[in-house]
Design a protein around this motif. Structure first.
Motif, mmCIF file in Angstrom:
data_model
loop_
_atom_site.group_PDB
_atom_site.id
_atom_site.type_symbol
_atom_site.label_atom_id
_atom_site.label_comp_id
_atom_site.label_asym_id
_atom_site.label_seq_id
_atom_site.Cartn_x
_atom_site.Cartn_y
_atom_site.Cartn_z
ATOM 1 N N ALA A 127 0.839 -1.212 0.000
ATOM 2 C CA ALA A 127 0.000 0.000 0.000
ATOM 3 C C ALA A 127 0.870 1.257 0.000
ATOM 4 C CB ALA A 127 -0.929 -0.013 1.216
ATOM 5 N N ALA A 128 1.995 1.222 0.702
ATOM 6 C CA ALA A 128 2.877 2.394 0.733
ATOM 7 C C ALA A 128 3.501 2.652 -0.639
ATOM 8 C CB ALA A 128 3.971 2.185 1.789
ATOM 9 N N TYR A 129 3.943 1.593 -1.315
ATOM 10 C CA TYR A 129 4.489 1.767 -2.660
ATOM 11 C C TYR A 129 3.413 2.295 -3.610
ATOM 12 C CZ TYR A 129 8.439 -1.080 -1.046
ATOM 13 O OH TYR A 129 9.523 -1.575 -0.373
ATOM 14 N N ALA A 130 2.184 1.798 -3.442
ATOM 15 C CA ALA A 130 1.086 2.282 -4.278
ATOM 16 C C ALA A 130 0.852 3.773 -4.038
ATOM 17 C CB ALA A 130 -0.187 1.482 -3.990
ATOM 18 N N ALA A 131 0.937 4.197 -2.777
ATOM 19 C CA ALA A 131 0.769 5.618 -2.463
ATOM 20 C C ALA A 131 1.880 6.456 -3.087
ATOM 21 C CB ALA A 131 0.749 5.806 -0.942
ATOM 22 N N ALA A 132 3.109 5.932 -3.060
ATOM 23 C CA ALA A 132 4.215 6.656 -3.687
ATOM 24 C C ALA A 132 3.977 6.811 -5.187
ATOM 25 C CB ALA A 132 5.531 5.920 -3.432
ATOM 26 N N LEU A 133 3.475 5.762 -5.818
ATOM 27 C CA LEU A 133 3.223 5.818 -7.264
ATOM 28 C C LEU A 133 2.043 6.721 -7.590
ATOM 29 C CD1 LEU A 133 3.861 2.073 -8.078
ATOM 30 C CD2 LEU A 133 5.200 4.019 -8.904
ATOM 31 N N GLU A 134 1.083 6.796 -6.694
ATOM 32 C CA GLU A 134 -0.024 7.732 -6.913
ATOM 33 C C GLU A 134 0.484 9.162 -6.879
ATOM 34 O OE1 GLU A 134 -4.424 8.832 -5.025
ATOM 35 O OE2 GLU A 134 -3.307 7.088 -4.296
ATOM 36 N N SER A 135 1.432 9.432 -5.987
ATOM 37 C CA SER A 135 2.030 10.771 -5.924
ATOM 38 C C SER A 135 2.935 11.048 -7.114
ATOM 39 C CB SER A 135 2.845 10.913 -4.632
ATOM 40 O OG SER A 135 2.026 10.827 -3.500
ATOM 41 N N ASN A 136 3.662 10.011 -7.531
ATOM 42 C CA ASN A 136 4.613 10.174 -8.631
ATOM 43 C C ASN A 136 4.647 8.891 -9.453
ATOM 44 O OD1 ASN A 136 6.711 10.653 -10.378
ATOM 45 N ND2 ASN A 136 8.322 10.635 -8.809
ATOM 46 N N PRO A 137 3.862 8.797 -10.525
ATOM 47 C CA PRO A 137 3.860 7.570 -11.343
ATOM 48 C C PRO A 137 5.220 7.232 -11.933
ATOM 49 C CG PRO A 137 1.973 8.972 -11.866
ATOM 50 C CD PRO A 137 2.882 9.788 -10.999
ATOM 51 N N GLY A 138 6.141 8.192 -11.943
ATOM 52 C CA GLY A 138 7.473 7.951 -12.471
ATOM 53 C C GLY A 138 8.478 7.519 -11.421
ATOM 54 N N HIS A 139 8.002 7.166 -10.225
ATOM 55 C CA HIS A 139 8.909 6.728 -9.161
ATOM 56 C C HIS A 139 9.324 5.288 -9.450
ATOM 57 C CE1 HIS A 139 10.756 6.118 -5.289
ATOM 58 N NE2 HIS A 139 10.396 7.312 -4.852
ATOM 59 N N ALA A 140 10.460 5.138 -10.116
ATOM 60 C CA ALA A 140 10.859 3.823 -10.622
ATOM 61 C C ALA A 140 11.110 2.816 -9.504
ATOM 62 C CB ALA A 140 12.113 3.969 -11.487
ATOM 63 N N ARG A 141 11.715 3.250 -8.409
ATOM 64 C CA ARG A 141 12.012 2.304 -7.337
ATOM 65 C C ARG A 141 10.740 1.825 -6.645
ATOM 66 N NH1 ARG A 141 16.973 1.083 -6.699
ATOM 67 N NH2 ARG A 141 18.635 2.432 -7.478
ATOM 68 N N ALA A 142 9.775 2.702 -6.515
ATOM 69 C CA ALA A 142 8.504 2.274 -5.935
ATOM 70 C C ALA A 142 7.834 1.247 -6.845
ATOM 71 C CB ALA A 142 7.586 3.475 -5.721
ATOM 72 N N ALA A 143 7.884 1.481 -8.156
ATOM 73 C CA ALA A 143 7.293 0.523 -9.091
ATOM 74 C C ALA A 143 8.030 -0.810 -9.037
ATOM 75 C CB ALA A 143 7.321 1.104 -10.506
ATOM 76 N N ASN A 144 9.363 -0.760 -8.968
ATOM 77 C CA ASN A 144 10.153 -1.990 -8.906
ATOM 78 C C ASN A 144 9.841 -2.783 -7.631
ATOM 79 O OD1 ASN A 144 12.681 -3.635 -9.727
ATOM 80 N ND2 ASN A 144 13.145 -2.993 -7.637
ATOM 81 N N ASN A 145 9.845 -2.092 -6.495
ATOM 82 C CA ASN A 145 9.602 -2.791 -5.223
ATOM 83 C C ASN A 145 8.187 -3.328 -5.130
ATOM 84 O OD1 ASN A 145 12.158 -1.819 -4.755
ATOM 85 N ND2 ASN A 145 11.740 -1.180 -2.663
ATOM 86 N N ARG A 146 7.229 -2.561 -5.648
ATOM 87 C CA ARG A 146 5.860 -3.063 -5.610
ATOM 88 C C ARG A 146 5.718 -4.275 -6.531
ATOM 89 N NH1 ARG A 146 -0.177 -1.054 -6.996
ATOM 90 N NH2 ARG A 146 -1.124 -2.306 -5.333
ATOM 91 N N ALA A 147 6.455 -4.271 -7.630
ATOM 92 C CA ALA A 147 6.423 -5.437 -8.527
ATOM 93 C C ALA A 147 6.878 -6.696 -7.795
ATOM 94 C CB ALA A 147 7.305 -5.177 -9.742
ATOM 95 N N LEU A 148 7.928 -6.581 -6.989
ATOM 96 C CA LEU A 148 8.402 -7.740 -6.229
ATOM 97 C C LEU A 148 7.347 -8.218 -5.246
ATOM 98 C CD1 LEU A 148 12.084 -6.628 -5.489
ATOM 99 C CD2 LEU A 148 11.259 -8.124 -7.312
ATOM 100 N N ASN A 149 6.647 -7.272 -4.633
ATOM 101 C CA ASN A 149 5.580 -7.648 -3.698
ATOM 102 C C ASN A 149 4.417 -8.313 -4.417
ATOM 103 O OD1 ASN A 149 7.122 -6.548 -1.720
ATOM 104 N ND2 ASN A 149 5.564 -5.177 -0.912
ATOM 105 N N ARG A 150 4.059 -7.771 -5.580
ATOM 106 C CA ARG A 150 2.933 -8.357 -6.318
ATOM 107 C C ARG A 150 3.295 -9.752 -6.824
ATOM 108 N NH1 ARG A 150 -0.483 -7.170 -3.894
ATOM 109 N NH2 ARG A 150 -1.768 -8.306 -5.373
ATOM 110 N N ARG A 151 4.552 -9.946 -7.221
ATOM 111 C CA ARG A 151 4.980 -11.280 -7.636
ATOM 112 C C ARG A 151 4.867 -12.255 -6.468
ATOM 113 N NH1 ARG A 151 11.211 -12.361 -8.904
ATOM 114 N NH2 ARG A 151 11.235 -11.864 -6.691
#
Length: 551
Positions: A127-151
């Motif tokens: 949820a925290a990574y999702a919030a970071a991406l909502e604030s900044n869709p270009g936050h690459a590290r948040a997208a990467n880390n959330r991808a690991l969680n979703r996997r």
């Protein structure tokens, strides 16, 4: 006479120009006149953080928060200081508050996610990574880390979409390309996986060693994914795990490390203590010839008087007969007798330390320091929260340790205990890679110079010939960090665990308990911690600084 506002502005100018001592003096004078100036408390705390006094920084910035809780930076900077002293749950709250007050601070939400992952609170991290991406869709590290969680949550399609988002936002983010390649391979999409891997190697040629044999293993990607999934949870069936890896590699062409390694880090916890034998002939502790000397133990402390758990650990090392040398950049008070202080400048230049401190990542510095110390001096590295139960006599010149969990994040080999001979090319390689990550600048992923680097290099990199020295978790980490509370839980099962003959040391996971570490002075009778305190009780006369050990 200058007004408080003028004095504060002058001090801030000195601060920005790097004149920290002068700025600190003025901030303190302002607060002597008016203790209600929140900005002065905040900036004074920032000076303390920039000079490595993180505990004091958290307290000082806390005064600013109490005076004016509506300023996002106060919460953000206090959270950074709290994180640096191991008060992770409080740091999470601070990052969350900063993000709630200023939704544009995507990094605050991202930092909360990183700490929540470390605390084992995966859903909240997601949820925290999702919030970071909502604030900044270009936050690459948040997208990467959330991808690991979703996997890890069994949502591969969403994970791949997030990695595509990460690589689009940061085309030079080689970690995201590596993860994208692995996930594409797991879905059987060999051409796309190969393209992602090629991109990762183009960005950093050092990735090539980690990707040896990828072409051979892609064919077995689906069953391999199942095997890794089994290995990353605490399954009760080693037979099931073995069958999964056999199915993943029916022709026996997969690199041996991928076939053997899960047994090293699952060994013992998965099937009970009795299963610890038999999977790896090099598992120790193993005896050496009578009369052989014991290696010197090297370690590092950040300068403040050591906490009770640290003194307990140091006493235990001395009690086993090892020479013990503790490095720091300033003399350390309160060291137990038998522990020699040594100047850390003789190993790593102090400016490297300052760079890491300014980036609020003392863990990264500790990782690279141990590699350089072992390369130059040889012997053992033990973290200052490792209680040693027996002398370290191993047959292999290189020894590495593992933990129970963390497979899904790549944190399988950890570095709280390492043995290496003087001049080890592998330890030199680890130091070089760590410095390369530091010199690249920007945020450094958690474990980039520690568990992630070690796991990669031992599985398929420069250390793949040293796998015989990889020990199962029972040897140094019998209690996992996710179960650190069990160290202070009464019960025979806990005491029996550390009595097992394979256990050489007990990692106390100091940072998981908060700034003071585990409750050594109030350990509960009947628990592991209490038993360790009783075994290594004693006063702590200060050991004299030994200049001969400062080489």
């Amino acid at each position: 006479m200058a007004t408080i506002a003028e004095a504060l502005s002058h001090a801030a100018g000195l601060h920005q120009s790097g004149q920290l001592d002068e700025a600190e003096i003025i901030y303190r004078r302002i607060l002597d006149v008016d203790g209600g100036v929140a900005a002065a408390w905040h900036l004074l705390g920032v000076v303390h953080a920039q000079t490595g006094r993180f505990g004091d920084a958290a307290d000082l910035i806390g005064r600013a928060v109490a005076l004016d809780g509506a300023v996002p930076d106060y919460h953000l900077h206090r959270a950074m200081a709290l994180e640096s002293v191991g008060r992770l749950a409080e740091a999470v709250d601070g990052y969350r508050t900063a993000h709630a007050l200023a939704p544009a601070l995507a990094d605050a939400a991202f930092n909360a996610g990183v700490l929540l992952d470390r605390l084992g609170r995966a859903d909240e991290a997601d949820a925290a990574y999702a919030a970071a991406l909502e604030s900044n869709p270009g936050h690459a590290r948040a997208a990467n880390n959330r991808a690991l969680n979703r996997r890890a949550a069994g949502d591969p399609a969403h994970a791949l979409a997030l990695l595509a988002q990460a690589t689009a936002a940061a085309p030079d983010f080689n970690e995201a390309w590596l993860n994208r390649g692995m996930m594409l391979a797991a879905q059987g999409n060999a051409p796309a996986a190969a393209a992602a891997y090629a991109r990762a190697v183009a960005l950093d040629p050092a990735n090539a060693a980690a990707l040896e044999g990828v072409g051979r293993t892609l064919r077995a990607a689906a069953p391999l994914r199942r095997a890794v999934r089994l290995a990353s949870r605490e399954t009760d069936g080693l037979e099931e795990l073995a069958a999964a890896f056999a199915a993943a590699d029916p022709a026996g062409v997969m690199p041996a490390a991928f076939r053997a390694f899960p047994f090293l880090f699952r060994d013992g916890e998965a099937a009970g203590l009795a299963a610890a034998a038999g999977h790896n002939a090099a598992i120790g502790p193993l005896p050496v010839a009578a009369g052989a000397g014991l290696d010197t133990i090297l370690t590092f402390w950040g300068g403040q008087p050591p906490r009770p758990a640290v003194r307990l650990a140091l006493r235990s090392m001395v009690a086993q007969g090892h020479p013990v040398r503790l490095y720091s950049y300033d003399p350390v008070d309160g060291l137990p007798a038998g522990v020699a202080w040594a100047d850390a400048r003789t190993v790593v230049d102090e400016e490297v330390y300052r760079r890491c401190v300014r980036g609020a990542d003392i863990r990264f510095f500790s990782d690279l320091f141990r590699y350089r110390a072992l390369h130059r001096l040889g012997g053992w590295w033990l973290d200052t929260d490792m209680v040693l139960l027996r002398p370290l006599r191993f047959a292999t010149p290189h020894v590495f340790c593992t933990q129970w969990g963390g497979a899904a994040q790549g944190h399988m080999v950890v570095n709280d205990a390492i043995r290496a001979p003087q001049g080890s090319p592998f330890l030199e390689h680890l130091f070089t890679e760590s410095m390369r990550a530091l010199d690249r600048g920007g945020p450094v992923p958690f474990g980039a110079a520690g568990p992630l680097l070690l796991t990669r290099e031992l599985l398929a990199g420069a250390g793949r010939d040293l796998l015989a020295g990889v020990m199962p978790p029972m040897v140094f980490n019998p209690v996992d960090w996710t179960r650190h509370a069990g160290l202070d839980t009464p019960g025979a099962e806990h005491r029996d665990r550390i009595a097992h003959p394979r256990v050489a040391g007990v990692h106390l996971w100091h940072g998981m308990w908060g700034p003071e570490g585990p409750p050594v002075d109030a350990a509960r009778p009947g628990g592991i911690l209490h038993a360790l305190v009783q075994r290594f009780s004693g006063s702590d006369p200060v050991s004299a600084v030994d200049p001969s050990n400062s080489r």
